[in-house]
Motif scaffolding. Structure first.
Motif, PDB file in Angstrom:
ATOM      1  N   LEU A 337       0.822  -1.214   0.000  1.00  0.00           N
ATOM      2  CA  LEU A 337       0.000   0.000   0.000  1.00  0.00           C
ATOM      3  C   LEU A 337       0.852   1.259   0.000  1.00  0.00           C
ATOM      4  O   LEU A 337       0.375   2.337   0.367  1.00  0.00           O
ATOM      5  CB  LEU A 337      -0.931  -0.008   1.218  1.00  0.00           C
ATOM      6  CG  LEU A 337      -1.895  -1.204   1.316  1.00  0.00           C
ATOM      7  CD1 LEU A 337      -2.758  -1.082   2.565  1.00  0.00           C
ATOM      8  CD2 LEU A 337      -2.768  -1.298   0.072  1.00  0.00           C
ATOM      9  N   LEU A 340      -0.368   5.022  -0.564  1.00  0.00           N
ATOM     10  CA  LEU A 340      -1.822   5.045  -0.376  1.00  0.00           C
ATOM     11  C   LEU A 340      -2.297   6.453  -0.028  1.00  0.00           C
ATOM     12  O   LEU A 340      -1.733   7.120   0.835  1.00  0.00           O
ATOM     13  CB  LEU A 340      -2.197   4.081   0.752  1.00  0.00           C
ATOM     14  CG  LEU A 340      -3.679   3.735   0.895  1.00  0.00           C
ATOM     15  CD1 LEU A 340      -4.138   2.854  -0.259  1.00  0.00           C
ATOM     16  CD2 LEU A 340      -3.927   3.022   2.224  1.00  0.00           C
ATOM     17  N   PRO A 364      -9.362   4.651   3.160  1.00  0.00           N
ATOM     18  CA  PRO A 364      -8.383   5.577   3.756  1.00  0.00           C
ATOM     19  C   PRO A 364      -8.914   7.006   3.796  1.00  0.00           C
ATOM     20  O   PRO A 364      -9.523   7.481   2.830  1.00  0.00           O
ATOM     21  CB  PRO A 364      -7.179   5.461   2.811  1.00  0.00           C
ATOM     22  CG  PRO A 364      -7.386   4.184   2.061  1.00  0.00           C
ATOM     23  CD  PRO A 364      -8.864   4.027   1.931  1.00  0.00           C
ATOM     24  N   ILE A 390      -5.252   7.498   7.720  1.00  0.00           N
ATOM     25  CA  ILE A 390      -3.866   7.269   7.299  1.00  0.00           C
ATOM     26  C   ILE A 390      -3.048   8.549   7.362  1.00  0.00           C
ATOM     27  O   ILE A 390      -1.960   8.636   6.782  1.00  0.00           O
ATOM     28  CB  ILE A 390      -3.818   6.698   5.868  1.00  0.00           C
ATOM     29  CG1 ILE A 390      -4.432   7.702   4.874  1.00  0.00           C
ATOM     30  CG2 ILE A 390      -4.519   5.357   5.797  1.00  0.00           C
ATOM     31  CD1 ILE A 390      -4.177   7.352   3.420  1.00  0.00           C
ATOM     32  N   PRO A 394       2.823   6.107   6.254  1.00  0.00           N
ATOM     33  CA  PRO A 394       2.936   4.659   6.026  1.00  0.00           C
ATOM     34  C   PRO A 394       3.189   3.845   7.282  1.00  0.00           C
ATOM     35  O   PRO A 394       2.720   2.709   7.397  1.00  0.00           O
ATOM     36  CB  PRO A 394       4.109   4.549   5.051  1.00  0.00           C
ATOM     37  CG  PRO A 394       4.152   5.870   4.360  1.00  0.00           C
ATOM     38  CD  PRO A 394       3.727   6.868   5.378  1.00  0.00           C
ATOM     39  N   PHE A 397      -0.043   2.611   8.830  1.00  0.00           N
ATOM     40  CA  PHE A 397      -1.022   1.838   8.054  1.00  0.00           C
ATOM     41  C   PHE A 397      -1.433   0.575   8.802  1.00  0.00           C
ATOM     42  O   PHE A 397      -2.625   0.303   9.001  1.00  0.00           O
ATOM     43  CB  PHE A 397      -0.457   1.457   6.685  1.00  0.00           C
ATOM     44  CG  PHE A 397      -0.336   2.609   5.714  1.00  0.00           C
ATOM     45  CD1 PHE A 397      -0.772   3.886   6.051  1.00  0.00           C
ATOM     46  CD2 PHE A 397       0.205   2.408   4.448  1.00  0.00           C
ATOM     47  CE1 PHE A 397      -0.652   4.944   5.156  1.00  0.00           C
ATOM     48  CE2 PHE A 397       0.315   3.451   3.551  1.00  0.00           C
ATOM     49  CZ  PHE A 397      -0.097   4.723   3.897  1.00  0.00           C
ATOM     50  N   GLY A 420       4.869   0.821   4.104  1.00  0.00           N
ATOM     51  CA  GLY A 420       3.492   0.880   3.640  1.00  0.00           C
ATOM     52  C   GLY A 420       2.948  -0.470   3.236  1.00  0.00           C
ATOM     53  O   GLY A 420       1.756  -0.608   2.961  1.00  0.00           O
TER      54      GLY A 420
END
Length: 623
Positions: A337, A340, A364, A390, A394, A397, A420
């Motif tokens: 991710l 993200l 998110p 989020i 990261p 997460f 992440g």
């Protein structure tokens, strides 16, 4: 000859004369809308020695009249639906033509393919930018047209509701006059005709149930049983129109969140009923306008929003697919991710011990999204949507996802994975993870054109300062109305070389980015929402951007054709009902002429009796 015979003949002449006058009235009104044929009922006088003029009655077939009103409401509904569906279909253009939605999309795809063949050509880059701009303006133009249609229906609703309210008052007023007029009165038939005509006109606006009362008045009810007219009292209808509508303006039973007008009825006792919320109106032009405004055109807007979203994200996002992972008897997925952003939904397929499956969407956010998030605004309206903050970056997460998933799941950073990257596990005996996927937006801003790989924010959201579209819910759903706001990235327009140069060290003639962009449109399968109604309304649609475009155009054409066919069938049913009513209750000139001949014969016979009596009296007087 007795005087009784003279009286009988005189009475016969009077009755016949009245009947002839009624025949004349029928013939004169043979073409008058709403006029029902009259007949004269004669009655015997005392001792059955003569006749007298009785009452004037209407030859009314109540069954055919009820059917006529039912078909009138249906025809008004299908007529407006067919009209608006045709106007909506016209917005998309003639399928296959250069200016149609599918035509401009094909031209854009071909321009990217040409750029792949010659990435150093400035002309090819300019053509691709121009084609992208045409796609954006076409989609946004259609979307604005959809909202114009909704605004037009909002305006029409205001006029139709006002007209219907006036008719209810007129019907109640006529009720009072009819109830206060003797049935033998010659004017009663005219009042009944006027009331029937008012109800017939009302049925074109909304479906009503009519109940006759002993005093000659009628009671009008909606299909759900709400009383609109009771004797001399009528409900007043009102519509709180909102003028020009936007994509965000949608119907809600909650007045605080409703963005469009609704129809209310205020009873004589002062009670107010929301006829839209209660489903009281099911046919007629008002029901059609509400359905088109709140369902048909909203779905059309969603199709365009999904298309704009798919078009933008196909070029700017990288697909993230989970790889199977196991640990300590738990199973699940590792998914990268990295990068993200708010709105980059992470979809987990979950199956319980009974084998029942459902999607769980991790949405998110940066902390400013609504909670809960309406699943209908995601790809899968049946999914459980869970917001995940989020904003911490990261490193947060895994703990944030673990916190919202709760017990039953084990979430951690993927061992040895990139920042992440997340591992999500569960006990397969209780709650098994069957899939994990996401679409991660790579550019962080519209000016971020050199991402080091293929993704490019070619299309941006003009309503958020030309920001990259990620599908976020910060401050509301950015998907809703995105089609109107779709625009070409100004950074790409200013420097078309960004269609090729994906890094500072991109070699001249490198085809990597043009190939990526072409494949993103023609080969990459995306998930489009079930709310768009393409291919069904209960499951998301998997298709390429070009494939979804064709499906949208096909669906619009099919919907327009179906609406037209339904209207044609309903118009036939209406014509049949009108013919039946006219045959039973209308005036037939041929029948009236035949009746006139009979009356003339009767009049002549009675006159001859009087002539004979006069001659006899003259003879007696001369004796």
């Amino acid at each position: 000859m007795s005087l009784n015979a003279l009286n009988t003949s005189t009475a016969g002449l009077q009755v016949t004369q009245a009947a002839i006058g009624l025949v004349s009235q029928n013939v004169a009104n043979a073409g008058t809308a709403g006029y029902v044929k009259r007949t004269l009922t004669s009655v015997s006088t005392l001792g059955n020695s003569g006749v007298a003029t009785g009452t004037i009655s209407r030859t009314l077939d109540a069954v055919s009249l009820k059917q006529l009103r039912l078909e009138s409401a249906g025809a008004a509904y299908t007529g407006l639906s067919a009209k608006v569906q045709g106007q909506l279909d016209a917005l998309y253009g003639s399928p296959g033509s250069g200016s149609a939605l599918d035509g401009v999309m094909n031209a854009f795809t071909q321009s990217l393919q040409a750029l792949t063949s010659d990435p150093t050509s400035a002309a090819s880059r300019a053509t691709a930018v121009s084609a992208a701009r045409t796609v954006a303006t076409t989609i946004s133009g259609i979307a604005r047209g959809v909202q114009d249609l909704r605004s037009g229906l909002e305006s029409q609703l205001g006029g139709d509701v006002a007209s219907a309210s006036t008719l209810l008052s007129q019907i109640a007023d006529l009720n009072g006059k009819i109830a206060g007029t003797p049935k033998s009165d010659a004017g009663t038939a005219d009042l009944l005709d006027r009331r029937d005509q008012a109800i017939n006109t009302l049925s074109q606006y909304l479906d009503v149930q009519v109940s006759d009362q002993p005093d000659g008045s009628v009671t009008l009810l909606t299909a759900s049983g709400a009383t609109l007219v009771d004797h001399g009292a009528a409900a007043s209808l009102a519509f709180d129109g909102r003028g020009a509508l936007s994509a965000q303006a949608q119907y809600s039973a909650d007045p605080a969140t409703r963005g469009v007008g609704t129809v209310t009825a205020t009873t004589p006792a002062g009670a107010t009923i929301d006829l839209v919320a209660t489903g009281a109106i099911r046919s007629g032009s008002i029901a059609a306008a509400v359905s088109l405004r709140d369902e048909t055109l909203v779905q059309a807007q969603r199709q365009l929003d999904d298309l704009a979203s798919g078009l933008s994200r196909a070029l700017s996002d990288r697909p993230a697919t989970g790889t199977a992972a196991t640990a300590n008897g738990l199973t699940g997925f590792d998914i990268d991710l990295t990068g993200l952003q708010a709105g980059n939904a992470v979809t987990l397929g979950v199956r319980n011990a009974a084998g029942m499956g459902r999607n769980l969407i991790l949405m998110p956010t940066n902390g400013a999204a609504a909670n809960p998030i309406d699943p209908a605004l995601t790809d899968d309206p049946t999914a459980l949507v869970v917001p995940v903050d989020i904003s911490g970056g990261p490193a947060t997460f895994a703990p944030q996802i673990g916190a919202v998933l709760g017990t039953g799941f084990t979430v951690s950073a993927t061992p040895g994975g990139a920042a992440g990257s997340v591992r999500i596990l569960s006990d397969p005996a209780g709650l098994a993870l069957t899939s994990a996927s996401a679409s991660v937006t790579v550019p962080t801003s519209a000016s971020d054109t050199k991402t080091g790989s293929g993704p490019l924010a070619l299309f941006v959201d003009a309503g958020t300062g030309n920001g990259v579209f990620t599908g976020s819910f910060e401050g509301g759903s950015h998907l809703t109305g995105f089609a109107q706001r779709l625009a070409v990235n100004p950074a790409v327009t200013a420097d078309s070389s960004t269609l090729v140069d994906y890094a500072d060290t991109t070699a001249s003639g490198d085809t990597a980015r043009p190939q990526y962009l072409t494949a993103a449109l023609t080969s990459r399968t995306l998930t489009f929402s079930a709310a768009s109604g393409i291919g069904g309304v209960s499951a998301p649609r998997a298709a390429t951007v070009t494939g979804f475009t064709e499906s949208v155009v096909d669906a619009r054409g099919a919907a327009s054709a179906e609406a037209q066919q339904l209207d044609e069938g309903q118009q036939i049913a209406l014509a049949s009902a009108q013919s039946r009513f006219g045959k039973e209750s209308g005036v037939s000139v041929d029948e009236e002429m035949s009746r006139l001949i009979q009356l003339q014969t009767a009049y002549s016979a009675n006159a001859r009796v009087l002539t004979a009596a006069r001659d006899m009296l003259d003879t007696l007087l001369r004796i």
